[in-house]
Design an enzyme around this catalytic site. Structure first.
Site, PDB file in Angstrom:
ATOM      1  N   HIS A 267     139.461 102.573  76.774  1.00 14.13           N
ATOM      2  CA  HIS A 267     140.068 103.732  77.426  1.00 14.13           C
ATOM      3  C   HIS A 267     140.771 103.390  78.741  1.00 14.13           C
ATOM      4  CE1 HIS A 267     137.634 106.193  74.671  1.00 14.13           C
ATOM      5  NE2 HIS A 267     136.602 105.446  75.010  1.00 14.13           N
TER       6      HIS A 267
HETATM    7  O1  RIB Z   1     135.656 108.874  78.121  1.00 11.37           O
HETATM    8  C1  RIB Z   1     135.905 107.529  78.466  1.00 11.37           C
HETATM    9  C2  RIB Z   1     135.780 107.332  79.939  1.00 11.37           C
HETATM   10  O2  RIB Z   1     134.445 107.600  80.366  1.00 11.37           O
HETATM   11  C3  RIB Z   1     136.052 105.885  80.368  1.00 11.37           C
HETATM   12  O3  RIB Z   1     136.537 105.888  81.680  1.00 11.37           O
HETATM   13  C4  RIB Z   1     134.689 105.270  80.333  1.00 11.37           C
HETATM   14  O4  RIB Z   1     134.600 104.128  81.179  1.00 11.37           O
HETATM   15  C5  RIB Z   1     133.864 106.398  80.868  1.00 11.37           C
HETATM   16  O5  RIB Z   1     133.975 106.371  82.282  1.00 11.37           O
END
Ligand code: RIB
Ligand code: CA
Length: 341
Positions: A267
């Site tokens: 992500h």
């Molecule tokens: O939903 C994904 C996010 O939440 C990313 O930033 C992961 O590292 C968590 O922080």
């Protein structure tokens, strides 16, 4: 093994992509960048891109409670900086709890430490004892150019920074945030983790008027590192490649159990990669509101038609990510990690 489930985010956008409003760094003019994060396996990979790419000048790293408690995310960020040979990068700890909600962490994804799965080096980084808000303020004040913020966790630190230093908002060029979702969330059906943990902070940042790119699950679920990509990291022959491959092997456990995927969604790295590669992510201009109620807490309501007659008219001040070149992303991330010792 049943076939992997399709990406759970059927995405329909009524418009062709809009012109991006996030700046793009170049080697000739690197973007001054501050990362705020909650490492976090994908945060770690985002930091690797920021350190590796000459189009970015990483001014500092701040940490927030999110994937794990603040002491853990702070220690993890320092270990990642040491691994990447960025031990002289200023680093500071920020908020230990969200603005108003109790902290919700994600050990079910990242392990109790927040960065399970690899032997990490001793913590590094140049610790700024006055904390995250002060470090962001000092770096922004000292920068000759407006600074880009890349928050990769809950937006608590960014909201607190803007509350404490409203006069510095004009020196924030752009916010490239990993968070939110047009479609399905990943903590609840409504909400992605970063906005679920601190929806009030997200609402404050979205209403700040600072140009923001929302890099949500709709594209980050397509930012995939599977067995082939992990093998490329193992084959890179450097310590960083081996360590990130080990981290991916741990990170895969959650993705297999939750989605029956044989790959991890990286992500946070997309929010940083967006700042170096203009052809990676497509965006559409939209209005984004954050639901603060309990039933759909943390829902990012993306409105492609902000001038709706039935509701108050709003500015389409967000760039919402709607597409990504997945293969290009994997090559960019692997290429960045391969540059380290
Ligand atoms: O939903 C994904 C996010 O939440 C990313 O930033 C992961 O590292 C968590 O922080
Ligand atoms: Ca994160």
């Amino acid at each position: 093994m049943s076939a992997p489930r399709p990406n759970p985010l059927p995405l329909s956008t009524p418009y062709p992509p809009s012109p991006r409003r996030a700046p793009v760094g170049t080697v000739a003019k690197p973007l001054p960048l501050i990362i705020d994060c909650d490492p976090g396996h994908d945060d770690a990979m985002a930091i690797a891109i920021a350190v590796a790419r000459p189009e970015l000048k990483l001014l500092g790293v701040t940490t927030v409670a999110g994937n794990a408690t603040l002491p853990r995310t702070f220690e993890n960020a320092r270990r990642v900086l040491a691994l990447l040979g960025a031990g002289d990068t200023p680093v500071a700890a920020g908020a230990a709890v969200p603005l108003v909600r109790p902290l919700f962490t994600a050990a079910y994804v990242h392990g109790e430490s927040g960065l399970e799965g690899a032997e990490m080096p001793e913590p590094g980084g140049r610790v700024h004892e006055a904390g995250a808000v002060d470090l962001i303020a000092r770096l922004v004040e000292a920068s000759p150019e407006p600074v880009v913020l890349a928050p990769l966790g809950p937006l608590t630190n960014i909201a607190l920074f803007l509350r404490a230093h409203p006069e510095l908002a004009k020196k924030i060029a752009h916010i490239s945030w990993m968070g939110g979702a047009i479609g399905e969330g990943n903590v609840t059906a409504s909400a992605e983790f970063n906005v679920y943990v601190d929806p009030e902070a997200a609402a404050e940042v979205f209403s700040s008027g600072i140009p923001i790119t929302m890099v949500g699950l709709d594209v980050t679920h397509l930012a995939r590192m599977g067995a082939a990509e992990t093998a490329r990291l193992d084959a890179a022959g450097n310590r960083a490649g081996k360590i990130f491959a080990d981290l991916l092997r741990y990170f895969l456990i959650f993705h297999r159990e939750r989605y029956e995927w044989e790959f991890c969604a990286i992500h946070d790295a997309v929010a940083v990669a967006h700042l170096v590669d203009p052809d990676l992510v497509g965006v559409v201009h939209a209005a984004v509101d954050v639901e603060l109620g309990d039933l759909a807490r943390g829902r990012t309501i993306v409105d492609w038609f902000p001038q709706r007659l039935v509701e108050r008219s709003r500015s389409a001040s967000a760039d919402v990510a709607v597409s990504i070149d997945s293969a290009r992303f994997a090559d960019l991330l692997i290429g960045a990690i391969a540059t380290f010792d």
